[in-house]
Write a protein that holds these residues in place. Structure first.
Motif, PDB file in Angstrom:
ATOM      1  N   ARG A   1      -6.744   6.179 -11.069  1.00 57.96           N
ATOM      2  CA  ARG A   1      -5.883   6.749 -10.030  1.00 57.96           C
ATOM      3  C   ARG A   1      -6.685   7.289  -8.842  1.00 57.96           C
ATOM      4  O   ARG A   1      -6.338   7.058  -7.699  1.00 57.96           O
ATOM      5  N   LEU A   2      -7.738   8.019  -9.114  1.00 56.13           N
ATOM      6  CA  LEU A   2      -8.526   8.621  -8.039  1.00 56.13           C
ATOM      7  C   LEU A   2      -9.140   7.537  -7.152  1.00 56.13           C
ATOM      8  O   LEU A   2      -9.084   7.621  -5.926  1.00 56.13           O
ATOM      9  N   GLU A   3      -9.679   6.524  -7.780  1.00 56.60           N
ATOM     10  CA  GLU A   3     -10.288   5.421  -7.042  1.00 56.60           C
ATOM     11  C   GLU A   3      -9.236   4.697  -6.185  1.00 56.60           C
ATOM     12  O   GLU A   3      -9.486   4.370  -5.030  1.00 56.60           O
ATOM     13  N   THR A   4      -8.078   4.464  -6.754  1.00 58.02           N
ATOM     14  CA  THR A   4      -7.001   3.779  -6.024  1.00 58.02           C
ATOM     15  C   THR A   4      -6.519   4.634  -4.861  1.00 58.02           C
ATOM     16  O   THR A   4      -6.320   4.134  -3.754  1.00 58.02           O
ATOM     17  N   SER A   5      -6.352   5.921  -5.094  1.00 60.27           N
ATOM     18  CA  SER A   5      -5.918   6.823  -4.027  1.00 60.27           C
ATOM     19  C   SER A   5      -6.946   6.881  -2.898  1.00 60.27           C
ATOM     20  O   SER A   5      -6.590   6.869  -1.722  1.00 60.27           O
ATOM     21  N   ALA A   6      -8.218   6.921  -3.257  1.00 60.52           N
ATOM     22  CA  ALA A   6      -9.278   6.943  -2.242  1.00 60.52           C
ATOM     23  C   ALA A   6      -9.276   5.652  -1.431  1.00 60.52           C
ATOM     24  O   ALA A   6      -9.445   5.679  -0.205  1.00 60.52           O
TER      25      ALA A   6
ATOM     26  N   LEU B   1      -6.713   3.763  -0.817  1.00 59.24           N
ATOM     27  CA  LEU B   1      -5.537   3.798   0.061  1.00 59.24           C
ATOM     28  C   LEU B   1      -5.787   4.699   1.269  1.00 59.24           C
ATOM     29  O   LEU B   1      -5.371   4.376   2.385  1.00 59.24           O
ATOM     30  N   MET B   2      -6.492   5.816   1.061  1.00 63.12           N
ATOM     31  CA  MET B   2      -6.834   6.697   2.182  1.00 63.12           C
ATOM     32  C   MET B   2      -7.784   6.004   3.146  1.00 63.12           C
ATOM     33  O   MET B   2      -7.625   6.097   4.363  1.00 63.12           O
ATOM     34  N   LEU B   3      -8.758   5.298   2.613  1.00 68.04           N
ATOM     35  CA  LEU B   3      -9.700   4.556   3.444  1.00 68.04           C
ATOM     36  C   LEU B   3      -8.973   3.471   4.242  1.00 68.04           C
ATOM     37  O   LEU B   3      -9.256   3.268   5.422  1.00 68.04           O
ATOM     38  N   LEU B   4      -8.020   2.818   3.625  1.00 68.17           N
ATOM     39  CA  LEU B   4      -7.214   1.820   4.323  1.00 68.17           C
ATOM     40  C   LEU B   4      -6.493   2.439   5.515  1.00 68.17           C
ATOM     41  O   LEU B   4      -6.473   1.866   6.604  1.00 68.17           O
ATOM     42  N   ASP B   5      -5.932   3.628   5.326  1.00 66.66           N
ATOM     43  CA  ASP B   5      -5.263   4.329   6.422  1.00 66.66           C
ATOM     44  C   ASP B   5      -6.220   4.611   7.577  1.00 66.66           C
ATOM     45  O   ASP B   5      -5.885   4.419   8.744  1.00 66.66           O
ATOM     46  N   VAL B   6      -7.417   5.072   7.242  1.00 64.81           N
ATOM     47  CA  VAL B   6      -8.421   5.387   8.270  1.00 64.81           C
ATOM     48  C   VAL B   6      -8.803   4.127   9.037  1.00 64.81           C
ATOM     49  O   VAL B   6      -8.857   4.127  10.270  1.00 64.81           O
ATOM     50  N   LEU B   7      -9.050   3.048   8.321  1.00 57.92           N
ATOM     51  CA  LEU B   7      -9.439   1.800   8.970  1.00 57.92           C
ATOM     52  C   LEU B   7      -8.317   1.230   9.834  1.00 57.92           C
ATOM     53  O   LEU B   7      -8.579   0.723  10.930  1.00 57.92           O
ATOM     54  N   ARG B   8      -7.093   1.340   9.364  1.00 55.31           N
ATOM     55  CA  ARG B   8      -5.956   0.863  10.169  1.00 55.31           C
ATOM     56  C   ARG B   8      -5.805   1.691  11.438  1.00 55.31           C
ATOM     57  O   ARG B   8      -5.577   1.143  12.517  1.00 55.31           O
TER      58      ARG B   8
ATOM     59  N   ALA C   1       0.826  -1.207   0.000  1.00 52.34           N
ATOM     60  CA  ALA C   1       0.000   0.000   0.000  1.00 52.34           C
ATOM     61  C   ALA C   1       0.860   1.256   0.000  1.00 52.34           C
ATOM     62  O   ALA C   1       0.582   2.204  -0.736  1.00 52.34           O
ATOM     63  N   GLU C   2       1.914   1.258   0.811  1.00 46.08           N
ATOM     64  CA  GLU C   2       2.788   2.442   0.866  1.00 46.08           C
ATOM     65  C   GLU C   2       3.478   2.655  -0.477  1.00 46.08           C
ATOM     66  O   GLU C   2       3.614   3.788  -0.944  1.00 46.08           O
ATOM     67  N   THR C   3       3.896   1.586  -1.118  1.00 44.20           N
ATOM     68  CA  THR C   3       4.523   1.701  -2.441  1.00 44.20           C
ATOM     69  C   THR C   3       3.545   2.319  -3.434  1.00 44.20           C
ATOM     70  O   THR C   3       3.910   3.234  -4.181  1.00 44.20           O
ATOM     71  N   LEU C   4       2.309   1.848  -3.444  1.00 46.08           N
ATOM     72  CA  LEU C   4       1.312   2.399  -4.366  1.00 46.08           C
ATOM     73  C   LEU C   4       1.029   3.863  -4.071  1.00 46.08           C
ATOM     74  O   LEU C   4       0.920   4.678  -4.984  1.00 46.08           O
ATOM     75  N   ARG C   5       0.915   4.192  -2.801  1.00 44.05           N
ATOM     76  CA  ARG C   5       0.659   5.575  -2.418  1.00 44.05           C
ATOM     77  C   ARG C   5       1.769   6.490  -2.945  1.00 44.05           C
ATOM     78  O   ARG C   5       1.508   7.503  -3.589  1.00 44.05           O
ATOM     79  N   VAL C   6       3.003   6.116  -2.668  1.00 49.41           N
ATOM     80  CA  VAL C   6       4.144   6.925  -3.092  1.00 49.41           C
ATOM     81  C   VAL C   6       4.238   6.961  -4.615  1.00 49.41           C
ATOM     82  O   VAL C   6       4.473   8.016  -5.207  1.00 49.41           O
ATOM     83  N   TYR C   7       4.034   5.836  -5.250  1.00 44.87           N
ATOM     84  CA  TYR C   7       4.076   5.752  -6.712  1.00 44.87           C
ATOM     85  C   TYR C   7       3.074   6.723  -7.336  1.00 44.87           C
ATOM     86  O   TYR C   7       3.406   7.466  -8.261  1.00 44.87           O
ATOM     87  N   LEU C   8       1.861   6.754  -6.824  1.00 43.78           N
ATOM     88  CA  LEU C   8       0.848   7.659  -7.351  1.00 43.78           C
ATOM     89  C   LEU C   8       1.171   9.119  -7.010  1.00 43.78           C
ATOM     90  O   LEU C   8       0.985  10.007  -7.843  1.00 43.78           O
ATOM     91  N   GLU C   9       1.658   9.367  -5.791  1.00 43.81           N
ATOM     92  CA  GLU C   9       2.031  10.736  -5.401  1.00 43.81           C
ATOM     93  C   GLU C   9       3.179  11.270  -6.247  1.00 43.81           C
ATOM     94  O   GLU C   9       3.277  12.474  -6.473  1.00 43.81           O
ATOM     95  N   GLU C  10       4.032  10.376  -6.720  1.00 45.93           N
ATOM     96  CA  GLU C  10       5.178  10.776  -7.543  1.00 45.93           C
ATOM     97  C   GLU C  10       4.854  10.761  -9.033  1.00 45.93           C
ATOM     98  O   GLU C  10       5.751  10.718  -9.868  1.00 45.93           O
TER      99      GLU C  10
END
Length: 76
Positions: free
Chosen positions: A48-53, A55-62, A2-11
């Protein structure tokens, strides 16, 4: 992953920039992105937007699960 995907999309989907930021080899980023695409059943960049959302939801749930260690993650 998840962190890799987050950073990949942010970059901006740059393997090189994501690798620098995470301190790993570009091949590692490529492998993880391909693995994620296989799990998603589509290219990571296609929605991208769906994937980013997601990942954000995953952060909230964690964070919620960590705040309530006795609660199951599905009880949210």
């Amino acid at each position: 992953m998840a962190e890799t995907l987050r950073v990949y999309l942010e970059e901006g989907s740059s393997h090189a920039a994501a690798a620098r930021r995470l301190g790993v080899h570009t091949n590692t980023i490529s492998y993880r992105v391909q693995k994620a695409a296989g799990l998603l059943g589509r290219p990571v960049d296609s929605r991208r937007l769906e994937t980013s959302a997601a990942l954000m939801l995953l952060d909230v749930l964690r964070a919620r699960a960590e705040a309530q260690p006795d609660a199951s993650p599905t009880a949210c």
